[in-house]
Design a protein around this motif. Sequence first.
Motif, short mmCIF file in Angstrom:
data_model
loop_
_atom_site.label_atom_id
_atom_site.label_comp_id
_atom_site.label_asym_id
_atom_site.label_seq_id
_atom_site.Cartn_x
_atom_site.Cartn_y
_atom_site.Cartn_z
N SER A 225 0.81 -1.21 0.00
CA SER A 225 0.00 0.00 0.00
C SER A 225 0.84 1.26 0.00
O SER A 225 0.33 2.35 -0.20
CB SER A 225 -0.91 0.02 1.24
OG SER A 225 -0.13 0.03 2.42
N HIS B 262 2.90 4.30 -1.09
CA HIS B 262 2.97 4.98 -2.38
C HIS B 262 4.13 5.97 -2.41
O HIS B 262 4.11 6.93 -3.18
CB HIS B 262 1.66 5.72 -2.67
CG HIS B 262 1.31 6.78 -1.67
ND1 HIS B 262 0.61 6.51 -0.53
CD2 HIS B 262 1.56 8.10 -1.66
CE1 HIS B 262 0.43 7.62 0.16
NE2 HIS B 262 1.01 8.61 -0.50
N PHE C 36 3.48 3.54 -16.08
CA PHE C 36 2.24 3.45 -15.32
C PHE C 36 1.16 2.87 -16.21
O PHE C 36 1.27 2.87 -17.43
CB PHE C 36 1.80 4.83 -14.80
CG PHE C 36 1.36 5.77 -15.90
CD1 PHE C 36 2.29 6.50 -16.61
CD2 PHE C 36 0.02 5.89 -16.22
CE1 PHE C 36 1.88 7.35 -17.61
CE2 PHE C 36 -0.38 6.74 -17.23
CZ PHE C 36 0.54 7.47 -17.91
N PHE D 149 3.82 13.56 -4.16
CA PHE D 149 3.10 12.71 -5.11
C PHE D 149 4.09 11.99 -6.02
O PHE D 149 4.82 12.62 -6.79
CB PHE D 149 2.13 13.55 -5.95
CG PHE D 149 1.06 14.20 -5.13
CD1 PHE D 149 0.00 13.47 -4.62
CD2 PHE D 149 1.13 15.55 -4.83
CE1 PHE D 149 -0.97 14.06 -3.85
CE2 PHE D 149 0.16 16.16 -4.06
CZ PHE D 149 -0.90 15.41 -3.56
N ARG D 150 4.07 10.67 -5.92
CA ARG D 150 5.00 9.84 -6.69
C ARG D 150 4.77 10.00 -8.20
O ARG D 150 5.71 9.95 -8.98
CB ARG D 150 4.83 8.38 -6.28
CG ARG D 150 5.64 7.42 -7.13
CD ARG D 150 5.40 5.98 -6.71
NE ARG D 150 6.10 5.06 -7.57
CZ ARG D 150 6.06 3.75 -7.44
NH1 ARG D 150 5.37 3.20 -6.47
NH2 ARG D 150 6.72 2.96 -8.27
N ASN D 151 3.54 10.19 -8.61
CA ASN D 151 3.24 10.22 -10.05
C ASN D 151 3.65 11.52 -10.73
O ASN D 151 3.54 11.64 -11.94
CB ASN D 151 1.75 9.97 -10.29
CG ASN D 151 1.43 8.49 -10.38
OD1 ASN D 151 2.30 7.69 -10.71
ND2 ASN D 151 0.22 8.11 -10.06
N ASP E 95 -2.25 11.91 -7.93
CA ASP E 95 -2.03 10.94 -6.87
C ASP E 95 -1.98 9.53 -7.46
O ASP E 95 -1.96 9.35 -8.68
CB ASP E 95 -3.10 11.08 -5.77
CG ASP E 95 -4.50 10.71 -6.24
OD1 ASP E 95 -4.64 10.12 -7.34
OD2 ASP E 95 -5.46 11.02 -5.52
N MET E 96 -2.00 8.52 -6.61
CA MET E 96 -1.82 7.15 -7.10
C MET E 96 -2.99 6.67 -7.95
O MET E 96 -2.87 5.73 -8.71
CB MET E 96 -1.62 6.20 -5.91
CG MET E 96 -0.30 6.43 -5.18
SD MET E 96 1.12 6.35 -6.28
CE MET E 96 1.12 4.62 -6.70
N GLU E 97 -4.16 7.31 -7.80
CA GLU E 97 -5.32 6.96 -8.63
C GLU E 97 -5.50 7.95 -9.78
O GLU E 97 -6.54 7.98 -10.42
CB GLU E 97 -6.60 6.91 -7.79
CG GLU E 97 -6.68 5.72 -6.84
CD GLU E 97 -5.80 5.93 -5.60
OE1 GLU E 97 -5.69 7.09 -5.15
OE2 GLU E 97 -5.22 4.94 -5.12
#
Length: 707
Positions: free
Chosen positions: A307, A309, A322, A490-492, A549-551
């Motif tokens: 989980s 991120h 991605f 934010f990783r993305n 974000d991850m989504e």
Amino acid sequence: MRFEGPSILGIRRGKNMEDLTVVLVITMLIAGADAKTDSPDVSALNVMYSSMNSPSKLTGWQSSGGDPCGDNWYGIECSGSSVTKIKLMGLDLSGSLGYQLSSLTSVTYFDMSENKLNGEIPYQLPPNAVHIDLSENKFTGNVPYSISQMLDLKFLNLGHNQLKGQLIDMFGKLSKLQTLDLSSNELSGNLPQSFVSLSSLSKLRLQKNEFTGTINVLAKLKLNDLNVADNHFTGWIPSNLKKINNLNTDGNSWSSGPAPPGSEDAGGGGIGNSGLSAVAITIIILSVLVALALVITLFTKKSSSPSSHFLDEERASQRRQFTPLSSQELTHDMMPAPRKSFKDLDPASLSVSIDMKGLQKSPSIGNRNLQSDTKSSLSDSEFASRLNARRSTSFRSVSYALADLQSATANFATGRLIGEGTIGRVYKAKYADGKVLAVKKIESSLFQGRKPEEFSEIVTKISALHHPNITELYGYCSEQGHNMLIYEYFRNGSLHEFLHLSDDFSKPLTWNTRVRIALGTAKAIEYLHEVCSPSITHKNIKSSNIFLDMEFNPRLSDCGLGTFHQRTSQNLGAGYNAPECTKPSAYTLKSDVYSFGVVMLELLTGRMPFNSSKPRPEQCLVRWATPQLHEIDALERMVDPALRGLYPPKSVSRFADTIALCVQAEPDFRPPMSEVVQALVRLVQRSSMNKRGESPGSSGRMDDFDY
């Protein structure tokens, strides 16, 4: 130039055709002389002039508008409509250089030497400069990392300033650099290994600093002028350097006696005997084994915590693969999933002052988020009650210690730099417990002439902003002249990265994901404009300020920082500014609407707002796209080729209709953000209804949908 009547009459009566040709040529030259300077150049010089306290000796210069090339501004040289040289040396100028020098893409010669300029050297310098001289000023801070990308740079003089800290390993691409002068500063540490890449360097001045270690890294350079005097260098002077005619090594702690074998190799001392070699080999083997063990541990830890991120490794300037949400159904209200970042935070370990009971009651966090937090989607009584509930939530930003942030960012190392903007640099802060935060270090020059308490007021204002599509402020730091804001990480990355910096291994954002990003961003702006009281004008809406974000839900950043752009309102990159944004007082909420329309155009076309590499009619995205937004055939050709035709035509058409409303030239004709949100919600509703009406055997291809 004036032409008398008889001359003109003579031509009209059939006089020699050469006379007519002369008149036409002169007319064309006059018209060319009246040509306006490129707007990005004008804007950058306006900001520069204001930042230098509008000196009267710079004749012709203005703080807003003007024509530097046509009106012969002092010290400015042009080629056509582009500024190419800036020569303002020895004028006793003060203040700073502003924050828009990166817009001066045609400037090759930049000389601001022998003045009284202060603050940090702007991290954004003219990107294609060949000659930069900022010597004999009062600049502080370190050598800006953006210099590492100036591939044509031949001359760099930053001597006789007040620069401090260790040189970053940033010289690997500067193979054309011939002269480098960093003398008479307070630079320290070892010389960077990337010095070995300075293959064209002939003159190097490092005297009167606090450098340590050896100078072996210079051994193989083809220098004919070297001055390293008055530092703290040790070791031996490489034999190759001793042959230089113009050499000064005085005032250091050189070793006496003959140098051991290999000690003059570039990059450090060698090993003098086989015993030392064996020790070195043993150390290397042990290091490899330890590194392997760490990798296995990290991999195991990562596998046991799916989980998480956060990034575990530094991946500066590297794109990531991605899988977009191509099959995820767009819901009615299109709000992001409940935030995980608050849940992941440990209030005790981060010293975050949070009323957890109040936080749990916040309508924006929980199983169902407040739908856009706007009056348009709620009754007056329901809206008021939810807004009051939000205001009752207690969330105070935390004061972070400068020493802690220095430790978490490796002293703001280059490897931790994740972004640069008009306000400052953003670094990644990594903590021992796995937490990762983003630290925005605001440019010190932006606080010149401001009251000390203004930063506290800004922090208080930003801390009050709570919306699912706005980046949360976790804390701040105000010590020793440094002012920093700490945000969630934010990783993305940003929308700009996905649209414009994707490599061959990345997959494009699907059409559904693009619509969701547009709607989430619109709701964030609507919150600033129509929910916050008083209304907040963002003034810096662009794709690089929209994080995912991850989504792949959007999070708008830089909210509440418009005060830093009051001087010119020319903070945005080329192509985002509304036509009316020529002075601070003209910037309104409707200007934000225009900028958001440009972001929608990026989502539609995959093009940058301004691209000088395109043919001239296509360079400005708004000018090129606007006439085609209502033409079906033209619109089909405009859609981002990365989508490979996988989009519903009617959805694209309605999306384009909304864009056309937002980017209208007249501010009064642009809709309020609540109407933009409603238009995008209707678009999503049509998408959802058509998907629910699919037959079980349908192909599911995007072009099967008619919405």
